[in-house]
Write a protein that holds these residues in place. Structure first.
Motif, PDB file in Angstrom:
ATOM      1  N   LEU A  42       2.095  -4.976  -2.944  1.00 42.28           N
ATOM      2  CA  LEU A  42       0.689  -5.284  -2.683  1.00 42.28           C
ATOM      3  C   LEU A  42       0.330  -5.159  -1.205  1.00 42.28           C
ATOM      4  O   LEU A  42      -0.810  -5.359  -0.833  1.00 42.28           O
ATOM      5  N   GLU A  43       1.300  -4.823  -0.360  1.00 41.97           N
ATOM      6  CA  GLU A  43       0.982  -4.616   1.036  1.00 41.97           C
ATOM      7  C   GLU A  43       0.102  -3.379   1.148  1.00 41.97           C
ATOM      8  O   GLU A  43       0.343  -2.367   0.496  1.00 41.97           O
ATOM      9  N   PRO A  44      -0.939  -3.450   1.965  1.00 44.77           N
ATOM     10  CA  PRO A  44      -1.857  -2.311   2.069  1.00 44.77           C
ATOM     11  C   PRO A  44      -1.153  -1.066   2.601  1.00 44.77           C
ATOM     12  O   PRO A  44      -0.325  -1.153   3.503  1.00 44.77           O
ATOM     13  N   GLU A  45      -1.495   0.077   2.020  1.00 45.91           N
ATOM     14  CA  GLU A  45      -0.996   1.333   2.548  1.00 45.91           C
ATOM     15  C   GLU A  45      -1.925   1.754   3.677  1.00 45.91           C
ATOM     16  O   GLU A  45      -3.140   1.639   3.567  1.00 45.91           O
ATOM     17  N   ASN A  50      -4.739   4.782  10.627  1.00 44.45           N
ATOM     18  CA  ASN A  50      -4.742   3.314  10.560  1.00 44.45           C
ATOM     19  C   ASN A  50      -5.929   2.760   9.775  1.00 44.45           C
ATOM     20  O   ASN A  50      -6.467   1.710  10.088  1.00 44.45           O
ATOM     21  N   ILE A  51      -6.321   3.473   8.734  1.00 47.01           N
ATOM     22  CA  ILE A  51      -7.390   3.008   7.854  1.00 47.01           C
ATOM     23  C   ILE A  51      -6.749   2.544   6.557  1.00 47.01           C
ATOM     24  O   ILE A  51      -5.958   3.267   5.953  1.00 47.01           O
ATOM     25  N   VAL A  52      -7.097   1.329   6.124  1.00 45.86           N
ATOM     26  CA  VAL A  52      -6.543   0.807   4.875  1.00 45.86           C
ATOM     27  C   VAL A  52      -7.076   1.645   3.726  1.00 45.86           C
ATOM     28  O   VAL A  52      -8.282   1.862   3.611  1.00 45.86           O
ATOM     29  N   THR A  53      -6.152   2.131   2.861  1.00 41.38           N
ATOM     30  CA  THR A  53      -6.564   3.012   1.774  1.00 41.38           C
ATOM     31  C   THR A  53      -6.398   2.364   0.410  1.00 41.38           C
ATOM     32  O   THR A  53      -6.393   3.040  -0.591  1.00 41.38           O
ATOM     33  N   GLN A  54      -6.216   1.043   0.381  1.00 42.62           N
ATOM     34  CA  GLN A  54      -6.162   0.357  -0.906  1.00 42.62           C
ATOM     35  C   GLN A  54      -6.853  -0.990  -0.795  1.00 42.62           C
ATOM     36  O   GLN A  54      -7.008  -1.536   0.283  1.00 42.62           O
ATOM     37  N   LEU A  59      -4.935  -1.728  -5.531  1.00 43.73           N
ATOM     38  CA  LEU A  59      -5.410  -0.448  -6.065  1.00 43.73           C
ATOM     39  C   LEU A  59      -5.917   0.440  -4.939  1.00 43.73           C
ATOM     40  O   LEU A  59      -6.481  -0.054  -3.962  1.00 43.73           O
ATOM     41  N   PRO A  60      -5.730   1.741  -5.058  1.00 45.11           N
ATOM     42  CA  PRO A  60      -6.312   2.646  -4.060  1.00 45.11           C
ATOM     43  C   PRO A  60      -7.830   2.491  -4.051  1.00 45.11           C
ATOM     44  O   PRO A  60      -8.441   2.198  -5.090  1.00 45.11           O
ATOM     45  N   THR A  61      -8.443   2.675  -2.899  1.00 45.70           N
ATOM     46  CA  THR A  61      -9.896   2.475  -2.808  1.00 45.70           C
ATOM     47  C   THR A  61     -10.662   3.458  -3.692  1.00 45.70           C
ATOM     48  O   THR A  61     -11.765   3.156  -4.132  1.00 45.70           O
ATOM     49  N   ASP A  62     -10.076   4.606  -3.975  1.00 46.80           N
ATOM     50  CA  ASP A  62     -10.751   5.594  -4.819  1.00 46.80           C
ATOM     51  C   ASP A  62     -10.268   5.566  -6.272  1.00 46.80           C
ATOM     52  O   ASP A  62     -10.501   6.503  -7.032  1.00 46.80           O
ATOM     53  N   PHE A  63      -9.615   4.469  -6.671  1.00 47.51           N
ATOM     54  CA  PHE A  63      -9.108   4.359  -8.044  1.00 47.51           C
ATOM     55  C   PHE A  63     -10.273   4.177  -9.020  1.00 47.51           C
ATOM     56  O   PHE A  63     -11.122   3.314  -8.845  1.00 47.51           O
TER      57      PHE A  63
END
Length: 107
Positions: A42-45, A50-54, A59-63
């Motif tokens: 669950l750690e942010p990718e 350096n932009i969080v993508t989940q 869940l990925p932001t575009d999920f």
């Protein structure tokens, strides 16, 4: 004769309790491993910018749950049996977090 039966019974109870204790310990260890593994996943990718993508739930932001089901026909078929769209969305999200991400499924 009774003391022999009592000793056997006592010995069997001890062995039975020992087995149950070991099973309980194994279950507790398994739960701890699952919790630790899920916490790590669950750690942010973070991408190279350096932009969080989940999201916070992992869940990925575009999920898109509906798209995830469409891209994975086996899941889409399993989701058909669920009673509502909300249940299908929850199923898709849960599957991605517990299996789909590690299986590198398309979403």
């Amino acid at each position: 004769m009774n003391s022999v039966n009592t000793k056997k019974s006592s010995s069997n109870n001890f062995i039975q309790n020992k087995k149950l204790l070991l099973i309980g310990l194994a279950i507790i260890c398994s739960i701890i491993l699952v919790v630790v593994y899920n916490m790590e996943s669950l750690e942010p990718e973070i991408n190279t910018n350096n932009i969080v993508t989940q999201t916070k739930d992992g869940l990925p932001t575009d999920f898109d749950p509906n798209n995830y089901l469409k891209l994975n026909p086996d899941l889409e078929k399993a989701a058909e049996k669920l009673p509502s769209d909300e249940a299908k969305i929850a199923f898709a999200k849960n599957h991605y977090l517990t299996n789909g991400k590690s299986e590198k499924r398309k979403y």
